[in-house]
Design an enzyme around this catalytic site. Structure first.
Site, PDB file in Angstrom:
ATOM      1  N   HIS A  54     -72.070 -37.440  21.104  1.00 43.26           N
ATOM      2  CA  HIS A  54     -73.288 -37.970  21.153  1.00 43.26           C
ATOM      3  C   HIS A  54     -73.230 -38.983  22.400  1.00 43.26           C
ATOM      4  O   HIS A  54     -73.980 -39.973  22.250  1.00 43.26           O
ATOM      5  CB  HIS A  54     -73.506 -38.995  19.826  1.00 43.26           C
ATOM      6  CG  HIS A  54     -73.642 -38.179  18.645  1.00 43.26           C
ATOM      7  ND1 HIS A  54     -74.904 -37.997  18.014  1.00 43.26           N
ATOM      8  CD2 HIS A  54     -72.735 -37.344  17.870  1.00 43.26           C
ATOM      9  CE1 HIS A  54     -74.812 -36.991  17.044  1.00 43.26           C
ATOM     10  NE2 HIS A  54     -73.410 -36.776  17.018  1.00 43.26           N
ATOM     11  N   LYS A  76     -54.382 -52.545  47.639  1.00 48.17           N
ATOM     12  CA  LYS A  76     -53.649 -53.445  47.131  1.00 48.17           C
ATOM     13  C   LYS A  76     -53.460 -54.399  48.331  1.00 48.17           C
ATOM     14  O   LYS A  76     -53.367 -55.562  48.314  1.00 48.17           O
ATOM     15  CB  LYS A  76     -52.274 -52.698  46.631  1.00 48.17           C
ATOM     16  CG  LYS A  76     -52.471 -52.152  45.253  1.00 48.17           C
ATOM     17  CD  LYS A  76     -51.247 -51.775  44.925  1.00 48.17           C
ATOM     18  CE  LYS A  76     -51.028 -50.633  43.877  1.00 48.17           C
ATOM     19  NZ  LYS A  76     -49.867 -50.106  43.636  1.00 48.17           N
ATOM     20  N   GLU A  87     -54.175 -39.585  39.688  1.00 45.77           N
ATOM     21  CA  GLU A  87     -53.192 -40.394  40.516  1.00 45.77           C
ATOM     22  C   GLU A  87     -52.121 -39.408  41.012  1.00 45.77           C
ATOM     23  O   GLU A  87     -51.852 -39.349  42.165  1.00 45.77           O
ATOM     24  CB  GLU A  87     -52.293 -41.428  39.720  1.00 45.77           C
ATOM     25  CG  GLU A  87     -52.582 -42.835  40.385  1.00 45.77           C
ATOM     26  CD  GLU A  87     -52.118 -44.044  40.170  1.00 45.77           C
ATOM     27  OE1 GLU A  87     -50.799 -43.911  39.447  1.00 45.77           O
ATOM     28  OE2 GLU A  87     -52.452 -45.377  40.145  1.00 45.77           O
TER      29      GLU A  87
END
Ligand code: PA5
Length: 446
Positions: A302, A414, A281
């Site tokens: 893994h 948003k 961000e």
């Protein structure tokens, strides 16, 4: 011995020592900017001017909530990830069978089923709710606040106000209005302290203190790292945060577009998402930045490690280890012959060996790597690492020529969501949504 940054494998692959010079040429300007921004209060995460007020507020609020068995925390992004990292590192008990002590439950998503399950499982009489939002208006957090407030009210009537704590701006925003209107206990998110830089304020430290974690040690450890930047910026060239920023910028310049955060301190696994939010961000701006990738040793050996080792040569790595990990129990002397090399050794030797193996394998694959090697895994060291990474993030942003404190790009989604929900004042977004949805769908069943 102190915490260490180990640099011997950092300027490898397409990087070499000459790559430091570009950042070095900006050093004087960055020192000047640092001095100014610290002096004008623009970097409170570094100088922590809020500490005394926070301690005083904490002393008022903590006794009111300390007897509740559960804390239900509502927040998202920087208002949740630091808390979760600190809780899993220093109070992991709630994830263990037969846990009797206190627990913090972080609700950082719009997840109707999960919220229902959480509210069904918790007894409101045993629960203090803490809603955290710097802006006081983040829709995900506020919507949970509305729903959980109703849940508390239904069980407690007027007494709901005794079990709701707000952490938000001192003056502005809806949550501050709520705190004032209902006389709710509250703590402040200081001015200029952006969400992802706020873990070492009330945002992360109220939950920590509630759990009995040594929040003062977190702050002290952090300040040890910040102090030279606050007190004497003449030494910036020698500060590990500037060295990290120089390296990270050099990686970006040489087309290393991904930055792995590989923690071989298992109980610090949640620092991966915390760091990745901080980095992404702050630095994903104007077509620049590197994509942070969280990984935990040994689990991710893994999982995604194959890609680190033999995928595109576009990755650098911050590798986190500790010299004093808990050694755990020893293997018996009667292990089968095939495993005889483990006989009598503590379990932690495996982690150490695998960490070294992975580090060497990454280096052999040409991944430039810096090793953050911690002295121990206590809160003071965690605070030090958090401060190092926060400072390095800001300095990297300055070297890139972008603003590491804002996050303008995430606003569009948003606004569009608000338009979709019918909020007023989003005429353009409504039109854009209509255009987006008018494109013929190309569906394929599977
Ligand atoms: O790091 C940030 O600034 C963001 O991730 C915010 O923390 C997040 O958007 C939540 O914002 P707020 O604390 O205002 O609710």
């Amino acid at each position: 011995m102190a915490n260490l940054l180990e640099w011997s494998r950092a300027y490898t692959g397409r990087l070499d020592e000459a790559d430091k010079s570009k950042s070095a040429s900006k050093l004087a300007a960055i020192e000047e900017r640092l001095k100014t921004e610290v002096a004008t209060g623009l970097l409170p995460f570094l100088s922590m001017p809020y500490r005394a007020k926070f301690e005083a507020d904490l002393a008022q609020v903590l006794p009111k909530i300390t007897n509740f068995k559960h804390m239900l925390l509502l927040g998202i992004g920087g208002s949740a990830l630091g808390c979760r990292a600190i809780q899993t590192a220093f109070a992991p008990g709630q994830d263990l069978p037969n846990h009797q002590g206190k627990s913090v439950w972080v609700m950082d998503n719009v997840a109707a089923g999960q919220l229902e399950a959480m509210l069904a499982a918790l007894d409101p009489k045993d629960t203090v709710v803490v809603a955290i939002s710097k802006s006081g208006g983040t829709i995900e957090t506020i919507s949970q606040y509305f729903l959980v407030k109703d849940w508390l009210k239904a069980a407690l009537g007027e007494n709901w106000t005794k079990q709701m704590v707000l952490i938000t701006d001192a003056v502005k925003g809806y949550l501050r209005e709520e705190a004032n209107t209902h006389n709710l206990p509250s703590l402040e998110v200081p001015d200029n302290l952006g969400g992802r830089y706020s873990a070492l304020s009330a945002v992360g430290l109220l939950p920590a203190a509630y759990l009995g974690i040594d929040h003062k040690a977190l702050l002290d450890g952090a300040y040890q790292v910040a102090k030279p930047l606050v007190d004497d910026v003449k030494n910036l060239a020698n500060h590990p945060s500037f060295a990290l920023a120089t390296w990270a910028k050099a990686l970006m310049d040489k087309n290393y577009s991904q930055l792995i955060f590989f923690s071989y301190i298992p109980q610090w696994a949640m620092y991966g998402p915390w760091f990745c939010q901080l980095w992404a961000e702050s630095l994903g701006k104007e077509g620049q930045g590197s994509q942070p990738v969280p990984a935990t040793g040994v689990t991710d050996q893994h999982s995604i490690n194959q890609m680190f080792l033999d995928g595109q040569r576009d990755k650098g790595c911050i590798f986190v280890t500790c010299r004093k990990l808990q050694s755990g129990r020893n293997f018996g002397q009667d292990l089968p012959e095939k495993w005889s090399y483990l006989r009598g050794k503590p379990f932690a030797n495996l982690l150490e060996a695998e960490g070294l193996g992975t580090q060497m394998a990454l280096c052999s694959s040409g991944v430039p790597l810096v090793n953050i090697d911690m002295e121990d895994t206590g809160p003071a060291q965690a605070g030090a690492m958090m401060m190092l990474l926060e400072a390095a993030t800001v300095l990297t942003g300055w070297l890139m020529g972008i603003n590491p404190i804002d996050q303008p790009a995430v606003e569009l989604g948003k606004r569009l969501a608000n338009a979709k929900l019918g909020a007023t004042g989003y005429t353009k977004e409504e039109a854009d949504l209509k255009a987006f949805l008018s494109v013929a769908r190309q569906e394929q069943a599977f």
